[in-house]
Design a protein around this motif. Structure first.
Motif, PDB file in Angstrom:
ATOM      1  N   GLU A   1     -13.457  -8.880 -91.355  1.00 35.51           N
ATOM      2  CA  GLU A   1     -14.615  -8.484 -90.555  1.00 35.51           C
ATOM      3  C   GLU A   1     -15.840  -9.330 -90.918  1.00 35.51           C
ATOM      4  O   GLU A   1     -16.664  -9.633 -90.067  1.00 35.51           O
ATOM      5  CB  GLU A   1     -14.978  -7.007 -90.809  1.00 35.51           C
ATOM      6  CG  GLU A   1     -14.033  -5.993 -90.195  1.00 35.51           C
ATOM      7  CD  GLU A   1     -12.829  -5.687 -91.084  1.00 35.51           C
ATOM      8  OE1 GLU A   1     -12.598  -6.438 -92.059  1.00 35.51           O
ATOM      9  OE2 GLU A   1     -12.118  -4.713 -90.789  1.00 35.51           O
TER      10      GLU A   1
ATOM     11  N   THR B   1      -6.603  -7.605 -89.704  1.00 32.11           N
ATOM     12  CA  THR B   1      -7.843  -7.798 -88.943  1.00 32.11           C
ATOM     13  C   THR B   1      -8.053  -9.264 -88.575  1.00 32.11           C
ATOM     14  O   THR B   1      -8.588  -9.577 -87.503  1.00 32.11           O
ATOM     15  CB  THR B   1      -9.037  -7.242 -89.748  1.00 32.11           C
ATOM     16  OG1 THR B   1      -8.754  -5.884 -90.068  1.00 32.11           O
ATOM     17  CG2 THR B   1     -10.330  -7.317 -88.961  1.00 32.11           C
TER      18      THR B   1
ATOM     19  N   ASP C   1      -6.694  -1.498 -84.466  1.00 29.34           N
ATOM     20  CA  ASP C   1      -6.799  -1.815 -85.894  1.00 29.34           C
ATOM     21  C   ASP C   1      -7.518  -0.673 -86.623  1.00 29.34           C
ATOM     22  O   ASP C   1      -8.203   0.134 -85.998  1.00 29.34           O
ATOM     23  CB  ASP C   1      -7.608  -3.123 -86.027  1.00 29.34           C
ATOM     24  CG  ASP C   1      -7.554  -3.722 -87.428  1.00 29.34           C
ATOM     25  OD1 ASP C   1      -6.645  -3.365 -88.203  1.00 29.34           O
ATOM     26  OD2 ASP C   1      -8.415  -4.565 -87.739  1.00 29.34           O
TER      27      ASP C   1
HETATM   28 MG   LIG Z   1      -8.386  -4.878 -91.761  1.00 30.38          MG
END
Ligand SMILES: [Mg+2]
Ligand SMILES: Nc1ncnc2c1ncn2[C@@H]1O[C@H](COP(=O)(O)OP(=O)(O)OP(=O)(O)O)[C@@H](O)[C@H]1O
Length: 430
Positions: free
Chosen positions: A30, A64, A222
């Protein structure tokens, strides 16, 4: 020729200083500019070809990162759906009383997936040529006030309004003027009505997609595990529901032309806890397990080194050449302290980089001492990472670790462990 040139350059620059190299990256995709140095793996290939819809991996193995790759590069046919902060308690009330316990949430997830696909197809070029597109648009506007409802709002309305300009599916010969989402958990009609509505939405989505330039649509679910401290029954059934619903929607679209793939990314420790009848079948066929090895991890790290220091830089050029104790190369020493996960390797190397910079000797290279000195800081990270994975399944694992420290030898008898562990666990529960 090119190779000879590189060799000459190598001779001139056997090392590359890390002076201007600030970091190996952030440990969570992220916050990491991962797309600047994304390594395309066989997982990516398998998802791109719609061969898998379930992606399993331990923490830090790159779920991710893949979601970001699909949803932030190239076109708008893929959408990321992060379940961080998802109102699981609202979803928990949307029970299908006509289905078995295990399948109680399949119809609500099917509906949610259909609404997300409807909103995605509306954005595709060509979709508006479909005669059913107005129904989709009207349905979304009427119920959500716009054509891109937020994920957390999809199951929130108490009642879904239906009419002639949107959809009026029938259940046993009766046309529906609406579907109540708020009802008793024993209500058998809920699933029938919601499934009829979902079918009507999906028919329109598939028709609209057939007019589009886009070759396929995909959703990427996710962070299903976010905030789980204990995996309770209701959360478990909701996760199973999503997996079954995604598989059904994927299957139904295969027959109908262009592929639609709702992909679910899940931590493997949570998958192992789930129990449902098609579990084995799914894991044998439509699942991709994220796994790394020394060569692929080196590739991942070298991609980062080259992106920041130029293509002639490599792992060998940023380290001092001496082997570690026991004639071990630095890379092997680091890897044997990780669970072969990118996050662990990145974290370990960032620690060593910090140590090398602290020494400040030019050219700045990673030395054996830097690696050894960063181990303690790395251990606290690893403990916290394991906490997230183990605690939902074993609340007292902290006490188990304390028991090991109290014994303080590398090998010990099972009975020693049991004695120390029991003493700590019973003290906690007093
Ligand atoms: Mg993740
Ligand atoms: N294919 C890849 N290419 C480049 N970097 C990657 C790749 N896969 C993972 N990484 C890096 O590894 C680290 C961990 O990845 P990520 O955050 O995606 O893991 P995750 O499986 O989503 O973990 P969690 O279960 O904790 O959410 C991040 O720094 C990410 O950028």
């Amino acid at each position: 020729m090119a190779q000879r040139y590189n060799r000459a350059e190598d001779m001139q620059n056997p090392t590359v200083s890390l002076r201007d190299f600030d970091t190996f990256g952030d440990v969570a995709a992220e916050d990491d500019p991962v797309l600047e140095y994304f390594l395309s793996t066989n997982a990516v290939e398998s998802i791109r070809k719609n061969e898998s819809f379930l992606v399993l991996g331990r923490k830090g193995t790159g779920k991710t990162a893949i979601v970001r790759h699909f949803t932030e590069t190239g076109g708008s046919t893929s959408k990321a759906l992060s379940l961080r902060g998802y109102p699981w308690n609202v979803h928990a009330l949307r029970v299908d009383g006509g289905a078995s316990d295990i399948e109680a949430y399949v119809s609500s997830w099917r509906y949610l997936i259909a609404v997300e696909l409807a909103s995605l197809v509306l954005k595709q070029e060509g979709a508006w040529q479909s005669s059913l597109i107005n129904s989709l648009d009207n349905f979304l506007k009427e119920n959500y006030g716009g054509s891109s409802p937020k994920l957390e709002d999809i199951l929130r309305p108490k009642r879904l309004k239906l009419n002639k300009i949107s959809f009026m599916p029938s259940v046993m010969g009766n046309q529906l003027g609406g579907v109540d989402l708020e009802r008793s958990s024993r209500d058998h009609q809920f699933g029938l009505e919601l499934n009829a509505l979902t079918s009507a939405i999906m028919d329109a989505v598939r028709d609209a997609l057939s007019w589009c330039k886009a070759e396929s649509l995909s959703l990427h679910f996710d962070e299903l595990d976010q905030g789980i401290t204990v995996l309770d029954d209701s959360r478990e059934r909701m996760i199973i529901g999503l997996i079954i619903a995604a598989r059904e929607i994927k299957r139904e679209s295969e027959k109908a032309g262009k592929p639609i793939n709702p992909v679910v990314y899940l931590r493997s420790d949570i998958w192992e806890e789930l129990n449902f009848s098609d579990k084995n079948k799914i894991s044998q066929t439509l699942t991709h397990i994220l796994e790394w090895n020394s060569a692929t991890l080196l590739d991942l790290i070298e991609t980062r080194i080259k992106a920041k220091l130029g293509t002639s830089a490599s792992w060998d050029k940023i380290i001092e050449p001496e082997l570690m104790r026991g004639s071990q190369p630095k890379w092997n020493h680091i890897l044997s302290r990780t669970f072969l996960r990118p996050r662990d390797v990145i974290r370990f190397l960032n620690g060593a980089l910090k140590e090398a910079k602290k020494r400040g000797v030019e050219p700045i290279l990673l030395s054996n001492k830097d690696i050894v000195s960063s181990r303690e800081d790395y251990s606290s990270y690893l403990k916290a990472e394991l906490d997230d994975e183990i605690r939902p399944h074993w609340q007292q694992w902290g006490e188990a670790l304390q028991a090991c420290s109290a014994i303080s030898t590398i090998t010990f008898e099972k009975s020693d462990f049991e004695r120390e562990y029991r003493a700590r666990v019973s003290k906690e529960t007093k």
